[in-house]
Design an enzyme around this catalytic site. Structure first.
Site, mmCIF file in Angstrom:
data_model
loop_
_atom_site.group_PDB
_atom_site.id
_atom_site.type_symbol
_atom_site.label_atom_id
_atom_site.label_comp_id
_atom_site.label_asym_id
_atom_site.label_seq_id
_atom_site.Cartn_x
_atom_site.Cartn_y
_atom_site.Cartn_z
ATOM 1 N N LYS A 67 0.855 -1.186 0.000
ATOM 2 C CA LYS A 67 0.000 0.000 0.000
ATOM 3 C C LYS A 67 0.881 1.223 0.000
ATOM 4 C CE LYS A 67 -4.473 0.831 0.290
ATOM 5 N NZ LYS A 67 -5.528 -0.106 -0.151
HETATM 6 N N1 GLU Z 1 -7.195 -0.008 -3.421
HETATM 7 C C1 GLU Z 1 -7.984 -1.167 -3.692
HETATM 8 C C2 GLU Z 1 -8.069 -2.060 -2.468
HETATM 9 O O1 GLU Z 1 -7.865 -1.623 -1.360
HETATM 10 C C3 GLU Z 1 -7.525 -1.900 -4.942
HETATM 11 C C4 GLU Z 1 -6.150 -2.462 -4.878
HETATM 12 C C5 GLU Z 1 -5.664 -3.000 -6.220
HETATM 13 O O2 GLU Z 1 -6.455 -3.123 -7.131
HETATM 14 O O3 GLU Z 1 -4.480 -3.294 -6.281
HETATM 15 O O4 GLU Z 1 -8.389 -3.203 -2.567
#
Ligand code: GLU
Length: 436
Positions: free
Chosen positions: A126
């Site tokens: 993240k």
């Molecule tokens: N930000 C989204 C989540 O928390 C998508 C993450 C992604 O597609 O890599 O799942």
């Protein structure tokens, strides 16, 4: 992302920095307490437990950019890779004033568990930058995105770490990341991010994927409770990408969406809202505030409304020990990451509220991100029907696997999901062994 600066904004809730440090609401602790519970039930070896607790890599960067007035401002950005045993790290990037290292660490770990729950060949990561994009121009957001991308460029790559949109980032931001990375590599690398515009290697169906996934698991949960989808009432907190899509698709499927909200407040109509009309209003006015064909409710009131299904689809820590007792919904489908604290879990469990946990409920987004990554690498693109069918299949199968785990071990769906995920990641570690 909010970009229009000319319109007058309604009074918004100020981010309450103190709240983030209350013990119950520390997102890393929230993640760890569920992890500990599931790991103990799985009788995870102490060594592996220590490995899975610790993020593999934590990057903190300063991101200096010139503002439009010529002043230089320095922002702080993070990228955390939690675990890459199952494949490249995968996870979004958020631009928000409340971003902190603890939050990004928790969200990175949640991505590891989420990818494992739906059995994607990815690890978890993240990223985030502490900033208020609603007070920045498009040019400033572009400069911030490009400078942040170049600051973390060593970790990025289709085989190592693949970002995606998250809170306050969108397709536009992904396009800038892809371009910046490609300029450094001296050739176009579409597979370095997902959630891109379809015209530049994005996947059909990606924009709706998280909300669509919420609908699929809600349908399974209603069936499990022998409740009808048609006419089931739903309240959705959050009207960004996830919340607005979930509300729209649930309404289209025949559910009665009685309330929706954004950070300007909420609107309620016992007989059901016209979601297409609400979307039109937000398109024109940016926020739900002022919408006249419904009663106004606060975000807090929305959470405790009488309804069959509650979809918290905004930020962390909205269902806590303070309001869990007042929740009237029978089913909670967690569109956001970490909307419920561990203390609230205990109260909801005792009340018999059925929670479809975030690492399952909102996994539709990363599932279609996986499809996008596969399509970019293969250079062959699927039609939207194929994407949606495959998404539905994965979400239904994952729901059943989590249910089985929770029944077998007599635990909540949340702990069942953690157990399934930890079991899969641990199995990979055992097979690979420890390189030392
Ligand atoms: N930000 C989204 C989540 O928390 C998508 C993450 C992604 O597609 O890599 O799942």
């Amino acid at each position: 992302m909010a970009t229009s600066k000319s319109r007058k904004s309604p009074p918004l809730m100020k981010p309450d920095r103190d709240r983030r440090f209350a013990a119950e609401e520390n997102p890393f602790e929230a993640m760890m307490s569920r992890f500990d519970d599931a790991a103990a039930r799985l009788k995870l070896e102490p060594g592996l437990y220590r490995v899975l607790r610790a993020p593999e890599k934590q990057i903190i960067v300063s991101v200096p950019i010139p503002r439009d007035n010529g002043e230089i401002e320095v922002f702080t950005g993070f990228r955390v890779l939690h675990n890459t045993s199952r494949g490249p790290a995968k996870g979004g990037i958020r631009f928000d004033l409340n971003v902190s290292l603890d939050e990004v660490k928790a969200l990175a770990a949640w991505m590891t568990w989420k990818c494992a729950v739906v059995n994607l060949p990815f690890g978890g990561s993240k990223g985030g930058v502490i900033c208020d994009p609603s007070s920045m121009s498009d040019r400033e957001i572009e400069r911030l995105t490009r400078r942040y991308t170049s600051a973390i460029i060593e970790t990025l790559g289709p085989d190592s770490d693949v970002p995606a949109p998250d809170v306050n980032t969108n397709e536009r931001v992904m396009a800038w990341i892809m371009d910046t990375y490609s300029m450094h590599k001296r050739h176009t690398v579409t597979g370095v991010v997902t959630g891109k515009p379809v015209a530049m290697g994005g996947s059909l169906g990606r924009r709706d994927a998280t909300g669509r996934g919420c609908l699929v698991v809600t349908r399974s949960a209603l069936a499990r409770h022998k409740m009808k989808l048609q006419g089931a009432s739903v309240a959705v907190q959050g009207f960004g990408n996830v919340g607005s899509t979930a509300a729209r698709l649930m309404a289209e499927a025949g559910m009665k969406v009685v309330a929706v909200s954004d950070k300007s407040g909420g609107i309620y109509n016992r007989k059901g809202l016209d979601i297409a009309d609400c979307l039109k209003w937000v398109n024109e006015h940016r926020f739900l505030h002022g919408y006249r064909k419904a009663e106004a409710v606060s975000n807090d009131e929305l959470l405790t409304l009488q309804c069959d299904v509650l979809v918290p689809a905004a930020l962390e820590n909205v269902i806590t020990s303070k309001n869990a007792n007042a929740i009237q919904a029978k089913i909670i489908c967690e569109g956001a990451n970490g909307p419920t604290t561990a203390q609230a879990d205990v109260i909801l469990d005792a009340k018999g509220v059925y929670v479809i946990p975030d690492i399952l409920a909102n996994a539709g987004g990363v599932t279609v991100s996986y499809f996008e990554w596969v399509q970019d690498r293969g250079g062959y693109f699927w039609d939207e029907e194929t994407v949606n069918d495959r998404l539905q299949k994965i979400m239904m199968r994952s729901f059943d696997e989590v249910s089985e785990m929770s029944e077998k071990h007599k635990v909540s769906m949340r702990i069942g999901a953690y157990m399934l995920a930890i079991d899969r990641v641990a199995a990979m570690h055992r097979m690979r062994g420890l390189y030392a």
